[in-house]
Design an enzyme around this catalytic site. Structure first.
Site, PDB file in Angstrom:
ATOM      1  N   CYS A 201     -11.561   0.391  -0.135  1.00 58.43           N
ATOM      2  CA  CYS A 201     -10.508   1.008   0.667  1.00 58.43           C
ATOM      3  C   CYS A 201      -9.128   0.472   0.294  1.00 58.43           C
ATOM      4  O   CYS A 201      -8.772  -0.650   0.651  1.00 58.43           O
ATOM      5  CB  CYS A 201     -10.797   0.747   2.144  1.00 58.43           C
ATOM      6  SG  CYS A 201      -9.515   1.325   3.254  1.00 58.43           S
TER       7      CYS A 201
ATOM      8  N   CYS B 140      -6.749  -0.243   3.192  1.00 62.15           N
ATOM      9  CA  CYS B 140      -7.026  -1.503   3.889  1.00 62.15           C
ATOM     10  C   CYS B 140      -6.523  -2.706   3.084  1.00 62.15           C
ATOM     11  O   CYS B 140      -5.907  -3.605   3.626  1.00 62.15           O
ATOM     12  CB  CYS B 140      -8.527  -1.704   4.096  1.00 62.15           C
ATOM     13  SG  CYS B 140      -9.424  -0.240   4.587  1.00 62.15           S
ATOM     14  N   ASP B 141      -6.823  -2.730   1.813  1.00 62.75           N
ATOM     15  CA  ASP B 141      -6.643  -3.962   1.037  1.00 62.75           C
ATOM     16  C   ASP B 141      -5.553  -3.900  -0.026  1.00 62.75           C
ATOM     17  O   ASP B 141      -5.231  -4.930  -0.619  1.00 62.75           O
ATOM     18  CB  ASP B 141      -7.973  -4.319   0.333  1.00 62.75           C
ATOM     19  CG  ASP B 141      -9.105  -4.523   1.333  1.00 62.75           C
ATOM     20  OD1 ASP B 141      -8.804  -4.939   2.461  1.00 62.75           O
ATOM     21  OD2 ASP B 141     -10.261  -4.259   0.986  1.00 62.75           O
TER      22      ASP B 141
END
Ligand code: NDP
Length: 308
Positions: A133, A136-137
């Protein structure tokens, strides 16, 4: 006696539904499957969940949600759901190693699983540079080279998103043309920070004994040529699979297997769906939590209707 509410899944959707239904004194039973906490437990720092200005790691976030649900009386049970019987005014959740649970309402929040390439080094470096993701990261990798694997719209979106942080983005695709929509593909092809490796697959995620990603060994499937690229992170964007196998033939699904729900209501009265299991588009912890709340309120309303 059937339960009031059974919630399947312990990601942000299931746990938010648990907090709301427990607080409404419905004493929900939460069924925790093979990956307690869901996909959040495979990421590192979450910097975009409101309320945590310093960021919070995924496991801590779901643990806090769980604590909150338990505080209001949610009960947790381990189990793998293998099937569902639709009865006249309730449903029966079939579990692999435990007795079936009958319930008046069911909130399905079993999530989706990111598909991975299935190579050993990928598994080993998960959360240490291998991610499913970019939203997300991605922001964790500033001014360093990164890679995206995949040729669909998700891969394009992730590659473009990553150009905001990374020094360069390598897109690795197994064929000679993208599956993604033309407009997204063109943006990627024309972006000065993006380099595309066509007809290429990842043979190994390299870590040069640092136990975090340092590069990729690529194989060109047309020529057989091997090439190493230096990257500090690799984002796998080869699709997601909703966890809906147990509900096949019982609940309406789209062609990719996502549950079809209207404001969390499935076509079966009393059965609701929340989070990624019904959302191929947004797939964020906060949207999952939001739909978990909606499903809980819908279940509460439905139970209220049964009483009258
Ligand atoms: P897709 O299934 O569309 O694409 C998956 C990609 O990964 C394909 O290019 C596929 O290659 C590749 N792939 C699959 N398995 C492997 C493997 N084992 N090794 C290497 N590569 C692999 O998934 P997406 O998540 O990209 O998209 C899902 C849906 O969501 C699509 O309908 C998409 O259009 C939509 N979407 C729309 C967006 C938007 O409109 N903004 C944004 C994101 C998604 P190959 O092409 O060879 O099959």
């Amino acid at each position: 006696m059937p339960e009031n509410v059974v919630i399947a899944g312990t990601g942000p959707a299931g746990l938010t539904a648990a907090i709301y239904t427990a607080r409404a004194n419905l004493k929900p039973v939460v069924i925790e499957g093979m990956q307690p906490g869901g996909q959040l437990t495979t990421t590192t720092d979450i910097e975009n969940f409101p309320g945590f200005p310093e960021g919070i790691d995924g496991t801590s976030l779901v643990m806090k949600m769980r604590e909150q649900a338990e505080r209001f009386g949610a009960r947790f049970q381990r189990g793998e759901i293998t099937g569902l019987d639709l009865l006249s005014s309730s449903s029966r959740v079939i579990l692999e190693d435990a007795a079936p649970v009958e319930t008046l309402t069911l909130i399905i929040a079993t999530g989706a699983s990111a598909k991975y390439m299935g190579i050993e080094s990928e598994q080993k470096l998960m959360g240490r540079g291998v991610s499913g993701c970019a939203t997300c990261d991605g922001a964790l990798y500033r001014e360093v080279p990164v890679a995206v694997v995949g040729g669909g719209d998700t891969a394009m979106e992730e590659a473009l998103f990553l150009t905001r942080f990374a020094s360069s983005v390598s897109v690795i695709h197994r064929r000679g043309e993208f599956r993604a929509s033309r407009i997204m593909s063109e943006r990627v092809k024309q972006h000065p920070k993006i380099r595309i490796f066509w007809n290429s697959v990842v043979e190994e995620v390299l870590d040069v004994s640092r136990n975090e990603v340092t590069g990729l060994r690529l194989k060109n499937v047309k020529t057989g040529g091997i090439e190493n690229v230096t990257v500090n992170a690799v984002f796998i964007a080869i699709g997601h699979e909703p966890n809906t196998k147990a509900f096949r033939g019982k609940l309406a699904m789209n062609e990719q297997g996502y549950l079809v729900a209207d404001r969390t209501r499935t076509q079966v009265p009393g059965i609701f769906a929340a989070g990624d299991v019904q959302d191929p588009t947004y797939r964020q912890a906060i949207t999952a939590a939001g739909s978990g709340c909606m499903a809980a309120l819908e279940a509460e309303r439905y139970l209220g209707g049964l009483e009258h």
